[in-house]
Write a protein that holds these residues in place. Sequence first.
Motif, PDB file in Angstrom:
ATOM      1  N   PHE A 141       0.842  -1.204   0.000  1.00 17.39           N
ATOM      2  CA  PHE A 141       0.000   0.000   0.000  1.00 17.39           C
ATOM      3  C   PHE A 141       0.876   1.252   0.000  1.00 17.39           C
ATOM      4  N   PRO A 142       0.455   2.297  -0.757  1.00 18.61           N
ATOM      5  CA  PRO A 142       1.181   3.567  -0.651  1.00 18.61           C
ATOM      6  C   PRO A 142       0.878   4.226   0.692  1.00 18.61           C
ATOM      7  N   ALA A 143       1.844   4.974   1.230  1.00 17.60           N
ATOM      8  CA  ALA A 143       1.663   5.597   2.552  1.00 17.60           C
ATOM      9  C   ALA A 143       0.513   6.594   2.547  1.00 17.60           C
ATOM     10  N   ASP A 144       0.196   7.185   1.378  1.00 15.65           N
ATOM     11  CA  ASP A 144      -0.873   8.199   1.356  1.00 15.65           C
ATOM     12  C   ASP A 144      -2.251   7.593   1.105  1.00 15.65           C
ATOM     13  N   PHE A 145      -2.380   6.287   1.328  1.00 14.98           N
ATOM     14  CA  PHE A 145      -3.648   5.593   1.040  1.00 14.98           C
ATOM     15  C   PHE A 145      -4.833   6.227   1.781  1.00 14.98           C
ATOM     16  N   TYR A 146      -4.664   6.510   3.073  1.00 14.25           N
ATOM     17  CA  TYR A 146      -5.801   7.057   3.830  1.00 14.25           C
ATOM     18  C   TYR A 146      -6.183   8.451   3.337  1.00 14.25           C
ATOM     19  N   ALA A 147      -5.178   9.256   2.979  1.00  8.83           N
ATOM     20  CA  ALA A 147      -5.479  10.602   2.472  1.00  8.83           C
ATOM     21  C   ALA A 147      -6.240  10.482   1.147  1.00  8.83           C
ATOM     22  N   THR A 148      -5.834   9.542   0.316  1.00 11.15           N
ATOM     23  CA  THR A 148      -6.524   9.314  -0.964  1.00 11.15           C
ATOM     24  C   THR A 148      -7.965   8.871  -0.711  1.00 11.15           C
ATOM     25  N   VAL A 149      -8.139   7.939   0.209  1.00 11.20           N
ATOM     26  CA  VAL A 149      -9.484   7.439   0.512  1.00 11.20           C
ATOM     27  C   VAL A 149     -10.352   8.581   1.052  1.00 11.20           C
ATOM     28  N   ALA A 150      -9.779   9.405   1.927  1.00 10.20           N
ATOM     29  CA  ALA A 150     -10.550  10.522   2.494  1.00 10.20           C
ATOM     30  C   ALA A 150     -11.007  11.463   1.377  1.00 10.20           C
ATOM     31  N   ARG A 151     -10.114  11.777   0.457  1.00  9.35           N
ATOM     32  CA  ARG A 151     -10.498  12.646  -0.673  1.00  9.35           C
ATOM     33  C   ARG A 151     -11.615  12.022  -1.487  1.00  9.35           C
ATOM     34  N   ARG A 152     -11.510  10.735  -1.718  1.00  5.91           N
ATOM     35  CA  ARG A 152     -12.521  10.081  -2.559  1.00  5.91           C
ATOM     36  C   ARG A 152     -13.870   9.970  -1.860  1.00  5.91           C
ATOM     37  N   ILE A 153     -13.860   9.758  -0.560  1.00 10.16           N
ATOM     38  CA  ILE A 153     -15.133   9.725   0.186  1.00 10.16           C
ATOM     39  C   ILE A 153     -15.797  11.090   0.083  1.00 10.16           C
ATOM     40  N   ARG A 154     -15.001  12.149   0.240  1.00  7.49           N
ATOM     41  CA  ARG A 154     -15.589  13.507   0.203  1.00  7.49           C
ATOM     42  C   ARG A 154     -16.074  13.828  -1.217  1.00  7.49           C
ATOM     43  N   ALA A 155     -15.312  13.392  -2.217  1.00 10.93           N
ATOM     44  CA  ALA A 155     -15.723  13.670  -3.599  1.00 10.93           C
ATOM     45  C   ALA A 155     -17.039  12.943  -3.911  1.00 10.93           C
ATOM     46  N   ALA A 156     -17.194  11.716  -3.381  1.00 12.98           N
ATOM     47  CA  ALA A 156     -18.402  10.921  -3.653  1.00 12.98           C
ATOM     48  C   ALA A 156     -19.596  11.453  -2.872  1.00 12.98           C
ATOM     49  N   GLY A 157     -19.335  12.218  -1.780  1.00  9.30           N
ATOM     50  CA  GLY A 157     -20.419  12.652  -0.895  1.00  9.30           C
ATOM     51  C   GLY A 157     -21.168  13.859  -1.382  1.00  9.30           C
ATOM     52  N   ASN A 158     -20.665  14.522  -2.421  1.00 10.58           N
ATOM     53  CA  ASN A 158     -21.348  15.702  -2.976  1.00 10.58           C
ATOM     54  C   ASN A 158     -21.732  16.713  -1.906  1.00 10.58           C
ATOM     55  N   GLY A 159     -20.797  17.000  -1.017  1.00 10.87           N
ATOM     56  CA  GLY A 159     -21.064  18.028  -0.007  1.00 10.87           C
ATOM     57  C   GLY A 159     -21.710  17.498   1.262  1.00 10.87           C
ATOM     58  N   SER A 160     -22.206  16.223   1.253  1.00 10.62           N
ATOM     59  CA  SER A 160     -22.774  15.703   2.505  1.00 10.62           C
ATOM     60  C   SER A 160     -22.011  14.451   2.921  1.00 10.62           C
TER      61      SER A 160
END
Length: 335
Positions: A141-160
Amino acid sequence: MIVTFTANPSLDRTVALPGPLERGEVQRAVSVRQESGGKGVNVSRALVASGLESVAVLPGADSDPVLAGLRETGVPFVSLPIDEPLRTNVALTEPGGVTTKINEPGPALDADQQEALIKLLLESSRGASWVVLAGSLPPGFPADFYATVARRIRAAGNGSAPYIAVDSSGAPLAAAMSGDGAGADGTATGSGKPDLLKPNAEELAELAAAAGFASATADELEADPVAAAAAAAAVVRSGVGAVLATLGSKGAVLVTADGAWLATHPPVAAVSTVGAGDSALAGYLLAHGRGAAPADCLRQAVAHGAAAASLPGSTVPAVHQTTPDAVTITALRKD
Ligand SMILES: Nc1ncnc2c1ncn2[C@@H]1O[C@H](COP(=O)(O)OP(=O)(O)O)[C@@H](O)[C@H]1O
Ligand SMILES: O=P(O)(O)OC[C@H]1O[C@](O)(COP(=O)(O)O)[C@@H](O)[C@@H]1O
């Protein structure tokens, strides 16, 4: 609903020794316990034990004992089938609660499996109040995996999007604090910074150093909650929502943009501290879900941690086994 994500789950074997650990000697175990573990898994176990809704997202073959344990205890989970067995982590407990943990690296997962796990998490976390990204990352796993996942969760959430909590160590924790990870299209857009970080004293020392705070050892931070709050405040200033820093038997500090608090619990007869940090995070989330003020979320975190330390193996407490009224809260300066 609180979704937890454990990239590197484990079968936790806790071996109780009759006396102090003797390196290089043969010792006979008094008892052995085996539980499904890993940081997110334990948070889910603790939430479910208190009647809250939680789903654990993790890799693992259908027949893996970690998944079998979750089924047996009624903890809902969603898993990505893999061929390799999950790891076994061994904890050696001495009378008095001193705990020595030996954590295996875990099975490596390739880039396709990592992407499949992210997709599973994105699907599972729709409508969740919190997503907890927790534990070490397996090899590959890349060390920035959690940061990537956090960005993707927020992008998928459309503001919520749900709130995001991270409890990890080493490079993945430092990268989570910085929030720099790739977005869905591989570009770094949106914030990957967590709403909550849950370091212990050692992890707080690492984070504070990475945030450019005057260096302090884990022992210094554990012994001095004012120093721990100052270190946590440096992490909050870097853009993290809040830091819940647990300090072993010394309790925990919570620092947000608005304040800092210390919580202490009267001494307990510690039996095994495996899972104490995860239980503390579960206690915080449980109180947050009830709409409790920050200091009361901290109170429940320390009540959960103290209860977990007094239980054998990686047993997690239910809220009725905790004593929040015994916790003392002190407001601290955070600068
Ligand atoms: N020996 C202990 N006695 C009482 N409470 C403890 C003890 N060890 C841990 N705890 C409780 O569990 C919480 C988490 O423990 P800590 O060791 O800081 O985390 P981690 O398990 O993540 O390393 C603490 O904030 C405290 O509430
Ligand atoms: O992923 P890591 O950092 O190896 O940690 C995993 C281990 O930590 C635990 O989640 C316990 O963590 P805590 O004692 O910090 O609560 C065990 O269940 C597991 O064996």
